[in-house]
Design an enzyme around this catalytic site. Structure first.
Site, short mmCIF file in Angstrom:
data_model
loop_
_atom_site.label_atom_id
_atom_site.label_comp_id
_atom_site.label_asym_id
_atom_site.label_seq_id
_atom_site.Cartn_x
_atom_site.Cartn_y
_atom_site.Cartn_z
CB CYS A 18 -1.27 -41.55 -24.11
SG CYS A 18 -2.22 -42.52 -25.27
CD1 TRP A 32 -8.06 -43.53 -24.11
CD2 TRP A 32 -8.03 -44.65 -22.18
NE1 TRP A 32 -9.36 -43.77 -23.75
CE2 TRP A 32 -9.37 -44.46 -22.58
CE3 TRP A 32 -7.77 -45.35 -21.00
CZ2 TRP A 32 -10.44 -44.94 -21.82
CZ3 TRP A 32 -8.84 -45.81 -20.25
CH2 TRP A 32 -10.14 -45.60 -20.65
CD GLU A 47 -22.40 -32.59 -14.43
OE1 GLU A 47 -22.44 -32.73 -15.66
OE2 GLU A 47 -21.41 -32.91 -13.74
CE LYS A 100 -20.03 -36.15 -13.12
NZ LYS A 100 -19.76 -34.92 -13.82
CD GLU A 154 -18.78 -38.96 -15.67
OE1 GLU A 154 -17.85 -38.98 -16.49
OE2 GLU A 154 -19.17 -37.91 -15.14
CE LYS A 167 -10.52 -34.51 -14.66
NZ LYS A 167 -11.96 -34.39 -14.32
C1 F6R Z 1 -17.81 -35.78 -17.03
C2 F6R Z 1 -16.63 -35.16 -17.60
C3 F6R Z 1 -16.64 -34.85 -19.05
C4 F6R Z 1 -15.91 -33.52 -19.30
C5 F6R Z 1 -15.75 -33.27 -20.80
C6 F6R Z 1 -15.09 -31.94 -21.09
O1 F6R Z 1 -17.69 -35.94 -15.66
O2 F6R Z 1 -15.68 -34.92 -16.92
O3 F6R Z 1 -17.93 -34.80 -19.57
O4 F6R Z 1 -16.64 -32.50 -18.70
O5 F6R Z 1 -14.99 -34.29 -21.37
O6 F6R Z 1 -13.83 -31.88 -20.51
P1 F6R Z 1 -13.08 -30.51 -20.30
O7 F6R Z 1 -13.88 -29.71 -19.32
O8 F6R Z 1 -11.74 -30.87 -19.77
O9 F6R Z 1 -13.05 -29.83 -21.63
#
Ligand code: F6R
Length: 609
Positions: free
Chosen positions: A2, A74, A482, A486, A489, A604
């Site tokens: 959120c 969220w 990876e 991509k 998702e 995110k």
């Molecule tokens: C995929 C993506 C997620 C993040 C994961 C870790 O595109 O963005 O798989 O990589 O949630 O996030 P961070 O790097 O912020 O710990």
């Protein structure tokens, strides 16, 4: 995750809050709301759906106020309805809160509030207990009430609280969820994330765990949990709002894919001195310490973990230290073999991922030294680590991570090489060769970007496929993982990734004529094995697209189609090849009409377990 904002000052609270929330829109949300204090009363408006719906409900002079809090939600506990949207209000309508995180003991608190205090709950959320607790403890001192409420709460939270009876301040608390504060000419500000404040100030206060922050129109006051005033220097943010805007690109994701040459260049530039030598001295690693290292764990989630898979190969190759890459969510519960001769490398773009933060704490509890590779300056993972290596990707806004990944890879190569040199296990010649290759990477990525048209054509040809496989060997396995992540998702296609040697142990049963099969063949010593895998797939009538280096003359004879990446060393191939797959995923999602920057069900940063 959120988004939360708070404002008190001389300007219009409604305008400030809506501007802050709209700067956080990129993170995804399913409802939004604000609470304003006006003429000794709380005025709360919330709506499910987009901010537009909320904006339409807060027009007119009734909403003229100088103090308020706002939220984009969220959904976690309870559906994304108006009732469950924040702010939540106490039974007497005098206290309102917004919250990001999870109150783990909310059931127990809720029961107590209902049974012992006759509280009626208006939502299904865990967050609502905060409003009732603060109200219960409020005896004219809002800071004290929030402090007492926080002592009852378990879990992760960043929460802002306002009271109609205390109209000059906002009180906020933080534990394991991001919270920042700032001052601008028009007053004091609070937010969960930097972009919400950038329009107003670049000098921010990072609030630490278990701290209480009070903002008024003149000041930001920070207290520890015993209410002792803390001194906090401000952190200057040197990227600007433009870095968090689309800059003419249709989506943040595409912009961020194109920013990769710059991100790689900057990450290298910050870690190479004038003579071209690696500069990690600020991390404080000594030869004596490095010589004693017995094991390295890399812990991360999702994309960051895929970077860790390549990192493991580089650390073992150059530093000759046994290295294991673990998913943070598994590591923290796995009883890992960690002692003071262990280095734990945590990789996180946001620096707020709850599983990674907890894995890091677990490693430290067991005696490990913790090094984090993080993009967001001052984030929780960075602050909890002994040493920080910042990636210089700039703000990453699209949910699907791209430039963070390639800069994480570059960071891991530099760390591997640095440890190798420190331990005398990598030679100057090896280091020189890898650094020369890394220096070429921005141009190699530009080469792939220059072929976007042919990648778009490939996407057009295949976007209706429902089964897409990615396979490779060696570090190509990480690229396959990876690439597949991509695609799934943002396009929602059922996609699989696998180490090619494993296909025949079961998964080959899924290979039929309607499968699109990406065969990565960038690793020289495994090349012939990969060609055999391609033959196996062809024999099952899959459509095979090989991804290989430009001077490869053999692969095109076996695969149905080939995408060539520019010639490069096997070591840096993962950084170059992934760019092709990022663009492929992007265009497939676009042909499918998906919400590219905010895919369904994803946020995110994942600050809940
Ligand atoms: C995929 C993506 C997620 C993040 C994961 C870790 O595109 O963005 O798989 O990589 O949630 O996030 P961070 O790097 O912020 O710990």
């Amino acid at each position: 995750m959120c988004g939360i904002v708070g404002y008190v000052g001389t300007g219009s609270a409604k305008e400030m809050l809506l501007a802050g929330l709209s700067a956080l829109e990129y993170r995804g949300y399913d409802s939004a709301g604000i609470a304003l204090v006006r003429k000794g009363k709380l005025l709360v408006r919330k709506e499910s759906g987009k901010l537009r719906a909320l904006e339409a409900k807060v027009t007119g002079s009734d909403f003229d106020s100088r103090l308020g809090i706002g939220h984009t939600r969220w959904a976690t506990h309870g559906a994304p309805t108006r009732e469950n949207a924040h702010p939540h209000v106490s039974g007497d309508g005098r206290v309102a809160i917004v919250h990001n995180g999870i109150i783990e003991n909310f059931m127990e608190l809720k029961e107590e509030l209902i049974l012992e205090h006759g509280v009626a709950f208006a939502s299904e959320t865990d967050s609502e207990v905060i409003a009732h607790l603060v109200s219960l403890y409020y005896e004219g001192d809002l800071v004290e009430a929030v402090r007492r409420a926080a002592k009852r709460m378990r879990g992760a939270y960043a929460a802002c609280v306002v009271a109609a009876d205390d109209p000059g301040k906002i009180v906020a608390i933080r534990k394991d969820a991001p919270l920042i504060a700032g001052m601008c000419e028009e007053g004091g500000l609070l937010a969960s994330d930097i972009p919400a404040l950038l329009k107003y100030t670049r000098d921010i206060y990072l609030i630490e765990n278990n701290e209480i922050v009070v903002i008024t129109k003149q000041d930001v006051e920070i207290y520890d949990e015993e209410r002792t005033r803390m001194n906090r220097a401000r952190t200057h943010i040197d990227w600007d709002v433009a870095a968090a805007e689309k800059g003419g690109y249709e989506h943040f994701m595409l912009k961020e894919i194109y920013e990769q040459p710059k991100g790689v260049r900057e990450t290298l530039a910050h870690r190479l001195d004038e003579s071209g030598a690696i500069q990690l001295d600020d991390l404080g690693f000594t030869k004596e310490w490095a010589d004693k290292l017995e094991r390295i764990y890399i812990v991360a989630c999702g994309t960051a973990c895929h970077a860790g898979m390549v990192g493991k190969a580089m650390i073992e190759k150059y530093a000759k230290i046994p290295c294991e890459t673990c998913l943070s969510s598994e590591f923290r519960y796995s009883d890992p073999i960690v002692n003071e001769r262990t280095l734990c490398i945590c990789i996180s773009q946001s620096g707020e991922t709850s599983d990674t933060l907890e894995a890091l704490r677990e490693a430290k509890r067991r005696g490990a030294e913790a090094l984090s590779i993080v993009n967001v300056v001052g984030s929780s993972v960075a602050r909890a680590s002994d040493h920080v290596f910042y990636t210089w990707a700039g703000p990453e806004i699209a949910v699907a991570s791209t430039k963070a990944y390639t800069t994480q890879l570059v960071s891991l190569y530099l760390i591997a090489l640095y440890l190798g040199l420190l331990r005398g296990r990598a030679t100057e010649a090896e280091a020189g060769a890898l650094l020369a290759q890394l220096a070429e990477v921005p141009a190699l990525i530009e080469d792939v970007l220059g072929r976007e048209d042919s990648i778009r054509a490939l996407a057009r040809q295949h976007y209706k496929k429902e089964k897409i496989f990615y396979a490779g060997r060696g570090t190509d396995v990480a690229t396959a993982e990876e690439a597949s992540l991509k695609l799934k998702e943002i396009s929602y296609i059922n996609s699989y990734s696998i180490a090619a040697g494993e296909l025949k142990h079961g998964t080959i049963a899924l290979i039929t004529r309607d499968v699109l099969f990406f065969a990565l063949a960038t690793q020289t010593k495994l090349y012939d094995k990969m060609l055999s895998n391609i033959e196996e797939m062809k024999a099952r009538q899959a459509q095979v697209v090989a991804v290989a280096k430009a001077s490869d003359a053999r692969v095109a004879e076996v695969a149905d189609d080939t995408f060539f990446i520019p010639d490069c060393s096997d070591e840096v191939a993962p950084i170059v090849a992934i760019v092709m797959f990022q663009l492929f995923a992007y265009h497939v999602a676009k042909f499918r009409g998906r919400e590219i920057d905010q895919p369904r069900n994803l946020a995110k940063s994942v600050t809940v377990e």
